[in-house]
Design an enzyme around this catalytic site. Structure first.
Site, PDB file in Angstrom:
ATOM      1  N   ARG A   1     -21.376  41.150 -59.900  1.00  0.00           N
ATOM      2  CA  ARG A   1     -20.848  40.971 -58.398  1.00  0.00           C
ATOM      3  C   ARG A   1     -21.001  39.712 -57.886  1.00  0.00           C
ATOM      4  O   ARG A   1     -20.713  39.329 -56.782  1.00  0.00           O
ATOM      5  CB  ARG A   1     -21.332  42.176 -57.695  1.00  0.00           C
TER       6      ARG A   1
ATOM      7  N   LYS B   1     -33.020  35.647 -68.686  1.00  0.00           N
ATOM      8  CA  LYS B   1     -34.021  35.390 -67.598  1.00  0.00           C
ATOM      9  C   LYS B   1     -35.446  34.718 -68.085  1.00  0.00           C
ATOM     10  O   LYS B   1     -35.888  33.908 -67.579  1.00  0.00           O
ATOM     11  CB  LYS B   1     -34.434  36.707 -66.884  1.00  0.00           C
TER      12      LYS B   1
ATOM     13  N   ASP C   1     -36.074  37.700 -57.008  1.00  0.00           N
ATOM     14  CA  ASP C   1     -35.928  39.285 -56.949  1.00  0.00           C
ATOM     15  C   ASP C   1     -36.779  39.615 -56.015  1.00  0.00           C
ATOM     16  O   ASP C   1     -36.434  40.580 -55.145  1.00  0.00           O
ATOM     17  CB  ASP C   1     -35.852  39.769 -58.250  1.00  0.00           C
TER      18      ASP C   1
ATOM     19  N   GLY D   1     -40.317  47.291 -65.877  1.00  0.00           N
ATOM     20  CA  GLY D   1     -39.507  46.220 -66.597  1.00  0.00           C
ATOM     21  C   GLY D   1     -39.452  44.978 -65.986  1.00  0.00           C
ATOM     22  O   GLY D   1     -40.414  44.809 -64.945  1.00  0.00           O
TER      23      GLY D   1
ATOM     24  N   ALA E   1     -37.526  43.826 -63.508  1.00  0.00           N
ATOM     25  CA  ALA E   1     -37.304  44.038 -62.069  1.00  0.00           C
ATOM     26  C   ALA E   1     -38.912  44.273 -61.498  1.00  0.00           C
ATOM     27  O   ALA E   1     -38.989  43.978 -60.302  1.00  0.00           O
ATOM     28  CB  ALA E   1     -36.250  44.973 -61.644  1.00  0.00           C
TER      29      ALA E   1
ATOM     30  N   THR F   1     -43.301  53.672 -71.058  1.00  0.00           N
ATOM     31  CA  THR F   1     -44.184  53.012 -72.042  1.00  0.00           C
ATOM     32  C   THR F   1     -45.299  52.313 -71.405  1.00  0.00           C
ATOM     33  O   THR F   1     -45.317  51.439 -70.808  1.00  0.00           O
ATOM     34  CB  THR F   1     -43.229  51.830 -72.756  1.00  0.00           C
ATOM     35  N   ARG F   2     -46.615  52.881 -71.641  1.00  0.00           N
ATOM     36  CA  ARG F   2     -47.820  52.851 -70.654  1.00  0.00           C
ATOM     37  C   ARG F   2     -47.983  51.313 -70.557  1.00  0.00           C
ATOM     38  O   ARG F   2     -48.653  50.692 -69.947  1.00  0.00           O
ATOM     39  CB  ARG F   2     -48.754  53.628 -70.896  1.00  0.00           C
TER      40      ARG F   2
ATOM     41  N   ARG G   1     -46.728  48.405 -70.930  1.00  0.00           N
ATOM     42  CA  ARG G   1     -46.206  47.481 -69.885  1.00  0.00           C
ATOM     43  C   ARG G   1     -46.809  47.687 -68.651  1.00  0.00           C
ATOM     44  O   ARG G   1     -46.859  46.569 -67.850  1.00  0.00           O
ATOM     45  CB  ARG G   1     -44.373  47.617 -69.900  1.00  0.00           C
TER      46      ARG G   1
ATOM     47  N   GLY H   1     -30.236  49.941 -53.162  1.00  0.00           N
ATOM     48  CA  GLY H   1     -30.634  48.858 -54.017  1.00  0.00           C
ATOM     49  C   GLY H   1     -29.672  47.548 -53.618  1.00  0.00           C
ATOM     50  O   GLY H   1     -30.024  46.405 -54.109  1.00  0.00           O
TER      51      GLY H   1
HETATM   52  P1  NAP Z   1     -35.784  46.645 -67.915  1.00  0.00           P
HETATM   53  O1  NAP Z   1     -36.705  45.354 -67.965  1.00  0.00           O
HETATM   54  O2  NAP Z   1     -34.738  46.806 -69.050  1.00  0.00           O
HETATM   55  O3  NAP Z   1     -36.590  47.783 -67.607  1.00  0.00           O
HETATM   56  C1  NAP Z   1     -36.076  49.283 -67.726  1.00  0.00           C
HETATM   57  C2  NAP Z   1     -37.178  50.152 -66.747  1.00  0.00           C
HETATM   58  O4  NAP Z   1     -36.428  51.356 -66.890  1.00  0.00           O
HETATM   59  C3  NAP Z   1     -38.259  50.238 -67.719  1.00  0.00           C
HETATM   60  O5  NAP Z   1     -39.397  50.595 -66.934  1.00  0.00           O
HETATM   61  C4  NAP Z   1     -37.999  51.504 -68.639  1.00  0.00           C
HETATM   62  O6  NAP Z   1     -39.211  52.040 -69.199  1.00  0.00           O
HETATM   63  C5  NAP Z   1     -37.536  52.341 -67.537  1.00  0.00           C
HETATM   64  N1  NAP Z   1     -36.590  53.297 -68.395  1.00  0.00           N
HETATM   65  C6  NAP Z   1     -35.281  53.022 -69.123  1.00  0.00           C
HETATM   66  N2  NAP Z   1     -34.932  54.170 -69.459  1.00  0.00           N
HETATM   67  C7  NAP Z   1     -35.859  55.146 -69.155  1.00  0.00           C
HETATM   68  C8  NAP Z   1     -36.218  56.572 -69.508  1.00  0.00           C
HETATM   69  N3  NAP Z   1     -34.890  57.423 -70.078  1.00  0.00           N
HETATM   70  N4  NAP Z   1     -37.051  57.271 -69.102  1.00  0.00           N
HETATM   71  C9  NAP Z   1     -38.043  56.619 -68.512  1.00  0.00           C
HETATM   72  N5  NAP Z   1     -38.087  55.306 -68.032  1.00  0.00           N
HETATM   73  C10 NAP Z   1     -36.933  54.678 -68.427  1.00  0.00           C
HETATM   74  O7  NAP Z   1     -34.661  46.500 -66.577  1.00  0.00           O
HETATM   75  P2  NAP Z   1     -34.948  45.845 -65.087  1.00  0.00           P
HETATM   76  O8  NAP Z   1     -34.343  44.450 -65.302  1.00  0.00           O
HETATM   77  O9  NAP Z   1     -36.283  46.176 -64.892  1.00  0.00           O
HETATM   78  O10 NAP Z   1     -33.821  46.759 -64.297  1.00  0.00           O
HETATM   79  C11 NAP Z   1     -34.290  47.977 -63.875  1.00  0.00           C
HETATM   80  C12 NAP Z   1     -33.034  48.481 -62.847  1.00  0.00           C
HETATM   81  O11 NAP Z   1     -33.026  47.477 -61.878  1.00  0.00           O
HETATM   82  C13 NAP Z   1     -31.775  48.365 -63.413  1.00  0.00           C
HETATM   83  O12 NAP Z   1     -31.100  49.666 -63.038  1.00  0.00           O
HETATM   84  C14 NAP Z   1     -31.187  47.178 -62.733  1.00  0.00           C
HETATM   85  O13 NAP Z   1     -30.044  47.192 -62.730  1.00  0.00           O
HETATM   86  C15 NAP Z   1     -31.884  47.238 -61.567  1.00  0.00           C
HETATM   87  N6  NAP Z   1     -32.051  46.086 -60.952  1.00  0.00           N
HETATM   88  C16 NAP Z   1     -31.557  46.156 -59.462  1.00  0.00           C
HETATM   89  C17 NAP Z   1     -31.499  44.764 -58.884  1.00  0.00           C
HETATM   90  C18 NAP Z   1     -31.097  44.783 -57.473  1.00  0.00           C
HETATM   91  O14 NAP Z   1     -30.842  43.449 -57.166  1.00  0.00           O
HETATM   92  N7  NAP Z   1     -30.879  45.722 -56.789  1.00  0.00           N
HETATM   93  C19 NAP Z   1     -32.153  43.514 -59.406  1.00  0.00           C
HETATM   94  C20 NAP Z   1     -32.861  43.804 -60.779  1.00  0.00           C
HETATM   95  C21 NAP Z   1     -32.733  44.859 -61.323  1.00  0.00           C
HETATM   96  P3  NAP Z   1     -39.872  51.617 -70.706  1.00  0.00           P
HETATM   97  O15 NAP Z   1     -40.601  50.512 -70.385  1.00  0.00           O
HETATM   98  O16 NAP Z   1     -40.525  52.638 -70.992  1.00  0.00           O
HETATM   99  O17 NAP Z   1     -38.529  51.426 -71.562  1.00  0.00           O
END
Ligand code: NAP
Length: 288
Positions: free
Chosen positions: A31, A81, A118, A146, A148, A170-171, A173, A256
């Site tokens: 976006r 990133k 962020d 993760g 973010a 995943t503890r 991390r 968000g």
């Molecule tokens: P990421 O690095 O891929 O991390 C994903 C996170 O979600 C990890 O903690 C992961 O846990 C967890 N997760 C995924 N599937 C899961 C499940 N089935 N059960 C439990 N935990 C699960 O992604 P990210 O960049 O941090 O982004 C996270 C979210 O924030 C996304 O939805 C993204 O769109 C959003 N976001 C929003 C903004 C905003 O401006 N509003 C900015 C950045 C990101 P594991 O480590 O165990 O896989």
């Protein structure tokens, strides 16, 4: 050589219209072009902001070429990133701490400066939408660890939260975040999220659970303290199952989308010279 023999100064290059964009793979869903396009139009600025789909193997070459093609900077999204941070010539402390870059500024000599906005966007959104929010008043609980989540943790610690609790499926991390961010961080097992929520005054879903097409976040919502502030990083949908559950238990909630909007403002200001506003009109444009 006398003055008369000096070669004439080369003609200055014509003034360039500044170009910026978002680099990712894929990037069609972003976006950001709509957001920055709105600000450019609103402020009557000459400039363009474009999506740049670039495969990981081409990232380095593209980043080193764009400054010579009139680009003044970029936003960086998944999966670039971390690689963008590594390719930068200079990085801000917060980008280094988070371990990822989301905003690049190209200096006139082509050098790349990397920042991560962020965490700034996360806090600016809460300050705008929940003006009474007092991060220093109690523990914050972050669900997810993760990329973010790292930005959220950095910004909450900077805001003075007395304790930062974190749990991740995943503890390891979360343990890594504890190791890097220090003693105010307390790691909980994924099975102990209910204990983590008890008494927390700020609660953040930083997982991708609850996004359109994904499972909802399932946690013991009854442990949420009424009056706590609950916020979700997910913004598609805007009103996530997590926010609805939190509201039903008497929490104040913030979606968000504002984080996305606020994180974009510092980059826009650096590239185009005007600090833009995040307001309802922008929300409408980006949601349309
Ligand atoms: P990421 O690095 O891929 O991390 C994903 C996170 O979600 C990890 O903690 C992961 O846990 C967890 N997760 C995924 N599937 C899961 C499940 N089935 N059960 C439990 N935990 C699960 O992604 P990210 O960049 O941090 O982004 C996270 C979210 O924030 C996304 O939805 C993204 O769109 C959003 N976001 C929003 C903004 C905003 O401006 N509003 C900015 C950045 C990101 P594991 O480590 O165990 O896989």
């Amino acid at each position: 050589m006398t003055d008369l023999q000096q070669p004439a100064d080369p003609a200055p290059p014509p003034a360039q219209i500044p170009l910026a964009g978002v680099i990712g793979w894929p990037v069609a869903h972003s976006r950001s072009p709509r957001l920055h396009g709105h600000w450019l139009a609103r402020h009557g600025l000459a400039g363009h902001y474009v999506p740049l789909p670039v495969a990981p193997e081409d990232l380095a070459q593209v980043l080193h070429t764009l400054p010579r093609a009139g680009f003044v900077g970029l936003n960086v999204t998944i999966p670039h990133k971390q690689a963008a941070l590594a390719l930068a010539d200079s990085v801000t402390d917060r980008a280094a701490l988070i371990g990822a870059a989301n905003t690049l500024v190209f200096r006139p000599d082509g050098k790349i400066h990397a920042d991560n906005t962020d965490g700034y966007g996360f806090v600016a959104n809460l300050r705008q939408m929940a003006p009474g929010w007092a991060p220093e008043a109690g523990a914050a609980a972050v669900i997810g660890a993760g990329g973010a989540a790292r930005a959220v943790v950095a910004s909450l610690l900077e805001c003075g939260v007395p304790e930062l609790r974190i749990a991740n499926r995943t503890r390891i991390r979360a343990d890594q975040i504890r190791a890097e961010f220090g003693a105010r961080v307390v790691v909980y097992d994924w099975a102990q999220v209910g204990n983590m929520l008890e008494g927390a005054t700020t609660v953040v879903n930083a997982t991708s659970l609850g996004m359109d097409g994904k499972q909802p976040l399932r946690i013991p919502f009854e442990a949420l303290a009424p009056g706590a502030l609950a916020t979700d990083l997910v913004y598609t949908p805007l009103d996530t199952p997590f926010l609805r559950e939190a509201r039903a238990r008497g929490c104040e909630t913030v979606d968000g989308l504002g984080m996305l909007l606020h994180q974009a403002a510092p980059g826009f200001e650096r590239w185009f010279g005007v600090r833009p506003q995040v307001d309802d009109e922008l929300r409408r444009v980006v949601l349309a």
